[in-house]
Design an enzyme around this catalytic site. Sequence first.
Site, PDB file in Angstrom:
ATOM      1  N   HIS A 195      41.279 -25.438  -6.721  1.00  0.00           N
ATOM      2  CA  HIS A 195      39.919 -25.260  -7.253  1.00  0.00           C
ATOM      3  C   HIS A 195      39.123 -26.563  -7.253  1.00  0.00           C
ATOM      4  CE1 HIS A 195      41.597 -26.665 -11.196  1.00  0.00           C
ATOM      5  NE2 HIS A 195      40.348 -27.059 -11.408  1.00  0.00           N
ATOM      6  N   ASP A 249      47.106 -22.281  -7.137  1.00  0.00           N
ATOM      7  CA  ASP A 249      46.078 -23.313  -7.295  1.00  0.00           C
ATOM      8  C   ASP A 249      46.642 -24.664  -6.846  1.00  0.00           C
ATOM      9  OD1 ASP A 249      43.788 -24.647  -7.966  1.00  0.00           O
ATOM     10  OD2 ASP A 249      44.043 -24.477 -10.140  1.00  0.00           O
ATOM     11  N   SER A 352      41.562 -31.977 -13.818  1.00  0.00           N
ATOM     12  CA  SER A 352      42.059 -30.978 -12.863  1.00  0.00           C
ATOM     13  C   SER A 352      42.671 -31.611 -11.625  1.00  0.00           C
ATOM     14  CB  SER A 352      40.920 -30.054 -12.436  1.00  0.00           C
ATOM     15  OG  SER A 352      40.537 -29.211 -13.487  1.00  0.00           O
TER      16      SER A 352
END
Length: 409
Positions: A195, A249, A352
């Site tokens: 992502h 992911d 992230s």
Amino acid sequence: MFLISSFKLTKQGSKRAGNFVIMEIPQKEKYVFKDVVKITCLEGFEVVQGSGSLPHFYSTCQSNGKWSNSKLKCEPVDCGSPDHIPNGKVEEPEDTLFGSVARYTCEEPYYYMQNEESGEYHCAGNGSWVNDVLGTELPQCVPVCGIPSKPFEGTQRIFGGSFADIENFPWQVFFANPRAGGALIDEYWVLTAAHVVEKNRNPEMYVGSTLVNRERLTNSQILIPERVIIHPGWTFLDDPETRKNFDNDIALIRLKDPVKMGPTVSLICLPGNSSEYNPSEGAMGLISGWGRTENKNIVLKLRGARLPIAPLQKCKEVKAKKSGVDVKTYVFTDNMICAGDQKGVDSCEGDSGGALVLQDPDKSNPKFYVAGLVSWGPQCGTYGIYTKVKNYIDWIKKTMQENSTPSTD
């Protein structure tokens, strides 16, 4: 001049002296006018003529009783200076002649020799530097992984955070826009969350800096992406903000140039395939990043934290403060790790793609490996979801192998 009378006949029917052997054609006890002998240099010696060399030459008995080519002689083979290797050095011998020894070493402690016995090369008779294990192939200095140059001492939470130095987390990659993280797993490869790069295939990345203000980043290593490879199982959405499925992911970024290792930049190890690399509940991991804290949305100094591995159920039970977020509507799979607690130990926006690292289960191998990648969480400061890297080891290795050569795009 060759003094034939001083040579002694060998069992092979040849005469030998100094650095050469006289092969008689035909073999005789005495030599007369027009007789020819073949003079062959011993191993490691050669006849140098101009810019070339020969392993032997011919000499003819002349009418004046002397041998032709009597000024030629066998000289030691010269292997020349040994080649240099990336991330290492060679200790050159006093001379580079036959029998000389050259020793290679790597730039420790950041690189090590891939084959421990491949450091010593000797000048062989064919003019090449030769190693007993690798032959003429040069040794390779490969980066060390999973060993920070300075252990992390902090105990506070990253969401609010404990300040850290990049030496504590030298594998940490900074993504400038949008802010995110990644992990250096090879001198040519960065591992991150899908992502992070699904909308940005040309990320601006840096390594080697504790502070990420522009002035400091100019002194760090910038990483130029060559290609971004997102896991084929990742689901693309027109509006990523509506995403509730973060399965698979994970993404790899191939770099254009190799990263130079040092005290502020080194690799994180990949997990093994054995069940020992399945993080056990309660095991303490380390995370790092420049993500949001309670008081600051923009963080300039690296922070780190220790946090425990938790059952996936704990992540499913988190009550999000943000309106409209119902954790029960999100997808949970075996490709995810839950980590954190109710005490505020967590990653947050801006972290992230960063690595959740654990101590290698092999106690004799005191290294860290990347167990997870910061993926998502319903509420900063509680439990968070991390991509379980062990489930993707085969894909990671296969992708790196298939994309090991530079792009021709």
